[in-house]
Write a protein that holds these residues in place. Structure first.
Motif, PDB file in Angstrom:
ATOM      1  N   LYS A   5       0.829  -1.219   0.000  1.00  0.00           N
ATOM      2  CA  LYS A   5       0.000   0.000   0.000  1.00  0.00           C
ATOM      3  C   LYS A   5       0.856   1.259   0.000  1.00  0.00           C
ATOM      4  O   LYS A   5       0.560   2.223  -0.706  1.00  0.00           O
ATOM      5  CB  LYS A   5      -0.925   0.006   1.205  1.00  0.00           C
ATOM      6  N   GLU A   6       1.934   1.256   0.751  1.00  0.00           N
ATOM      7  CA  GLU A   6       2.793   2.439   0.848  1.00  0.00           C
ATOM      8  C   GLU A   6       3.511   2.746  -0.469  1.00  0.00           C
ATOM      9  O   GLU A   6       3.993   3.853  -0.662  1.00  0.00           O
ATOM     10  CB  GLU A   6       3.810   2.275   1.973  1.00  0.00           C
ATOM     11  N   ASN A   7       3.574   1.768  -1.370  1.00  0.00           N
ATOM     12  CA  ASN A   7       4.225   1.963  -2.664  1.00  0.00           C
ATOM     13  C   ASN A   7       3.252   2.373  -3.769  1.00  0.00           C
ATOM     14  O   ASN A   7       3.668   2.627  -4.897  1.00  0.00           O
ATOM     15  CB  ASN A   7       4.980   0.706  -3.077  1.00  0.00           C
ATOM     16  N   ILE A   8       1.966   2.427  -3.445  1.00  0.00           N
ATOM     17  CA  ILE A   8       0.989   2.911  -4.419  1.00  0.00           C
ATOM     18  C   ILE A   8       1.142   4.427  -4.476  1.00  0.00           C
ATOM     19  O   ILE A   8       1.085   5.100  -3.448  1.00  0.00           O
ATOM     20  CB  ILE A   8      -0.452   2.518  -4.021  1.00  0.00           C
ATOM     21  N   PRO A   9       1.367   5.002  -5.655  1.00  0.00           N
ATOM     22  CA  PRO A   9       1.607   6.441  -5.761  1.00  0.00           C
ATOM     23  C   PRO A   9       0.441   7.284  -5.234  1.00  0.00           C
ATOM     24  O   PRO A   9      -0.728   6.974  -5.480  1.00  0.00           O
ATOM     25  CB  PRO A   9       1.783   6.679  -7.267  1.00  0.00           C
ATOM     26  N   VAL A  10       0.781   8.355  -4.510  1.00  0.00           N
ATOM     27  CA  VAL A  10      -0.227   9.297  -4.030  1.00  0.00           C
ATOM     28  C   VAL A  10      -0.632  10.179  -5.206  1.00  0.00           C
ATOM     29  O   VAL A  10       0.193  10.874  -5.792  1.00  0.00           O
ATOM     30  CB  VAL A  10       0.312  10.149  -2.861  1.00  0.00           C
ATOM     31  N   ALA A  11      -1.925  10.135  -5.562  1.00  0.00           N
ATOM     32  CA  ALA A  11      -2.441  10.921  -6.676  1.00  0.00           C
ATOM     33  C   ALA A  11      -3.030  12.244  -6.198  1.00  0.00           C
ATOM     34  O   ALA A  11      -3.045  13.220  -6.938  1.00  0.00           O
ATOM     35  CB  ALA A  11      -3.503  10.127  -7.431  1.00  0.00           C
ATOM     36  N   MET A  12      -3.519  12.255  -4.950  1.00  0.00           N
ATOM     37  CA  MET A  12      -4.105  13.475  -4.404  1.00  0.00           C
ATOM     38  C   MET A  12      -3.961  13.435  -2.891  1.00  0.00           C
ATOM     39  O   MET A  12      -4.155  12.390  -2.264  1.00  0.00           O
ATOM     40  CB  MET A  12      -5.582  13.586  -4.759  1.00  0.00           C
ATOM     41  N   GLU A  13      -3.624  14.588  -2.339  1.00  0.00           N
ATOM     42  CA  GLU A  13      -3.511  14.700  -0.891  1.00  0.00           C
ATOM     43  C   GLU A  13      -4.031  16.059  -0.471  1.00  0.00           C
ATOM     44  O   GLU A  13      -3.781  17.062  -1.131  1.00  0.00           O
ATOM     45  CB  GLU A  13      -2.046  14.530  -0.471  1.00  0.00           C
ATOM     46  N   GLY A  14      -4.793  16.084   0.584  1.00  0.00           N
ATOM     47  CA  GLY A  14      -5.346  17.323   1.107  1.00  0.00           C
ATOM     48  C   GLY A  14      -5.793  17.086   2.529  1.00  0.00           C
ATOM     49  O   GLY A  14      -5.588  15.992   3.073  1.00  0.00           O
ATOM     50  N   PRO A  15      -6.429  18.062   3.151  1.00  0.00           N
ATOM     51  CA  PRO A  15      -6.882  17.891   4.530  1.00  0.00           C
ATOM     52  C   PRO A  15      -7.779  16.658   4.677  1.00  0.00           C
ATOM     53  O   PRO A  15      -8.851  16.599   4.078  1.00  0.00           O
ATOM     54  CB  PRO A  15      -7.652  19.177   4.826  1.00  0.00           C
ATOM     55  N   GLY A  16      -7.318  15.665   5.398  1.00  0.00           N
ATOM     56  CA  GLY A  16      -8.092  14.452   5.627  1.00  0.00           C
ATOM     57  C   GLY A  16      -8.193  13.521   4.437  1.00  0.00           C
ATOM     58  O   GLY A  16      -8.890  12.518   4.499  1.00  0.00           O
ATOM     59  N   THR A  17      -7.509  13.842   3.358  1.00  0.00           N
ATOM     60  CA  THR A  17      -7.624  13.054   2.127  1.00  0.00           C
ATOM     61  C   THR A  17      -6.267  12.558   1.656  1.00  0.00           C
ATOM     62  O   THR A  17      -5.325  13.337   1.549  1.00  0.00           O
ATOM     63  CB  THR A  17      -8.230  13.909   0.990  1.00  0.00           C
ATOM     64  N   ILE A  18      -6.196  11.259   1.410  1.00  0.00           N
ATOM     65  CA  ILE A  18      -5.049  10.669   0.720  1.00  0.00           C
ATOM     66  C   ILE A  18      -5.637   9.676  -0.271  1.00  0.00           C
ATOM     67  O   ILE A  18      -6.355   8.755   0.119  1.00  0.00           O
ATOM     68  CB  ILE A  18      -4.083   9.934   1.662  1.00  0.00           C
ATOM     69  N   MET A  19      -5.358   9.899  -1.547  1.00  0.00           N
ATOM     70  CA  MET A  19      -5.832   8.983  -2.578  1.00  0.00           C
ATOM     71  C   MET A  19      -4.609   8.407  -3.286  1.00  0.00           C
ATOM     72  O   MET A  19      -3.849   9.138  -3.909  1.00  0.00           O
ATOM     73  CB  MET A  19      -6.760   9.697  -3.554  1.00  0.00           C
ATOM     74  N   ARG A  20      -4.444   7.100  -3.135  1.00  0.00           N
ATOM     75  CA  ARG A  20      -3.341   6.388  -3.777  1.00  0.00           C
ATOM     76  C   ARG A  20      -3.917   5.600  -4.954  1.00  0.00           C
ATOM     77  O   ARG A  20      -4.915   4.904  -4.798  1.00  0.00           O
ATOM     78  CB  ARG A  20      -2.673   5.427  -2.801  1.00  0.00           C
ATOM     79  N   ILE A  21      -3.268   5.729  -6.122  1.00  0.00           N
ATOM     80  CA  ILE A  21      -3.777   5.079  -7.333  1.00  0.00           C
ATOM     81  C   ILE A  21      -2.642   4.381  -8.068  1.00  0.00           C
ATOM     82  O   ILE A  21      -1.638   5.002  -8.401  1.00  0.00           O
ATOM     83  CB  ILE A  21      -4.447   6.104  -8.278  1.00  0.00           C
ATOM     84  N   GLN A  22      -2.826   3.075  -8.327  1.00  0.00           N
ATOM     85  CA  GLN A  22      -1.897   2.314  -9.162  1.00  0.00           C
ATOM     86  C   GLN A  22      -2.662   1.860 -10.393  1.00  0.00           C
ATOM     87  O   GLN A  22      -3.551   1.008 -10.307  1.00  0.00           O
ATOM     88  CB  GLN A  22      -1.338   1.105  -8.409  1.00  0.00           C
ATOM     89  N   ASP A  23      -2.330   2.458 -11.537  1.00  0.00           N
ATOM     90  CA  ASP A  23      -3.010   2.170 -12.796  1.00  0.00           C
ATOM     91  C   ASP A  23      -2.494   0.869 -13.401  1.00  0.00           C
ATOM     92  O   ASP A  23      -1.351   0.474 -13.179  1.00  0.00           O
ATOM     93  CB  ASP A  23      -2.761   3.345 -13.753  1.00  0.00           C
ATOM     94  N   ASN A  24      -3.361   0.214 -14.164  1.00  0.00           N
ATOM     95  CA  ASN A  24      -3.008  -0.975 -14.946  1.00  0.00           C
ATOM     96  C   ASN A  24      -2.256  -2.030 -14.159  1.00  0.00           C
ATOM     97  O   ASN A  24      -1.188  -2.482 -14.533  1.00  0.00           O
ATOM     98  CB  ASN A  24      -2.231  -0.571 -16.203  1.00  0.00           C
ATOM     99  N   PHE A  25      -2.845  -2.430 -13.057  1.00  0.00           N
ATOM    100  CA  PHE A  25      -2.323  -3.521 -12.235  1.00  0.00           C
ATOM    101  C   PHE A  25      -3.111  -4.759 -12.636  1.00  0.00           C
ATOM    102  O   PHE A  25      -4.173  -5.042 -12.099  1.00  0.00           O
ATOM    103  CB  PHE A  25      -2.505  -3.183 -10.751  1.00  0.00           C
ATOM    104  N   GLY A  26      -2.630  -5.446 -13.676  1.00  0.00           N
ATOM    105  CA  GLY A  26      -3.366  -6.585 -14.216  1.00  0.00           C
ATOM    106  C   GLY A  26      -4.658  -6.179 -14.900  1.00  0.00           C
ATOM    107  O   GLY A  26      -5.642  -6.910 -14.861  1.00  0.00           O
ATOM    108  N   GLY A  27      -4.663  -5.008 -15.532  1.00  0.00           N
ATOM    109  CA  GLY A  27      -5.854  -4.528 -16.221  1.00  0.00           C
ATOM    110  C   GLY A  27      -6.824  -3.775 -15.327  1.00  0.00           C
ATOM    111  O   GLY A  27      -7.833  -3.261 -15.791  1.00  0.00           O
TER     112      GLY A  27
END
Length: 125
Positions: A5-27
């Motif tokens: 989970k810690e290696n999934i790139p952070v796509a957005m971060e803000g107050p109370g928000t962390i969105m980590r997104i890994q694209d095309n992980f097995g489709g």
């Protein structure tokens, strides 16, 4: 194939928000999201068909609560411990700070997230 989970790139971060997104992980696109109470995804989906998300999602709610509204008007609440499938045609409002792990088809997810990015820029977020 695996990823921490810690290696999934952070796509957005803000107050109370962390969105980590890994694209095309097995489709699929993997998301690990922490989103605060009161977040309403509706305004970010305006302009898509039916002003809702057309990407299906499979996921698990680690903690928190979210109200999901479908295009047909039905609603359901996702809570900590729930596994879920959201078909296309939905929106949501976070009712309690939420942590979710979600899997989505990359093509549809990228269409929606591109639109969301444009809406966030328009709305000044």
């Amino acid at each position: 194939m695996k990823i921490n989970k810690e290696n999934i790139p952070v796509a957005m971060e803000g107050p109370g928000t962390i969105m980590r997104i890994q694209d095309n992980f097995g489709g699929m696109t993997i998301c690990f999201n922490e989103v605060p109470k009161g977040t309403d995804f509706g305004p970010l989906l305006n302009g898509l068909q039916n002003n809702s998300c057309h990407c299906p999602h499979w996921g698990y709610v680690m903690s928190g609560k979210m109200l999901v509204t479908y295009d047909d008007g039905t609603e359901e609440v996702l809570s900590g411990g729930d596994m879920y499938y959201l078909p296309n045609g939905h929106t949501a409002i976070v009712q309690e700070d939420i942590k979710i792990l979600e899997f989505s088809p990359s093509k549809e997810f990228n269409e929606v997230i591109t639109h969301v990015g444009k809406k966030m820029a328009e709305l000044g977020g």
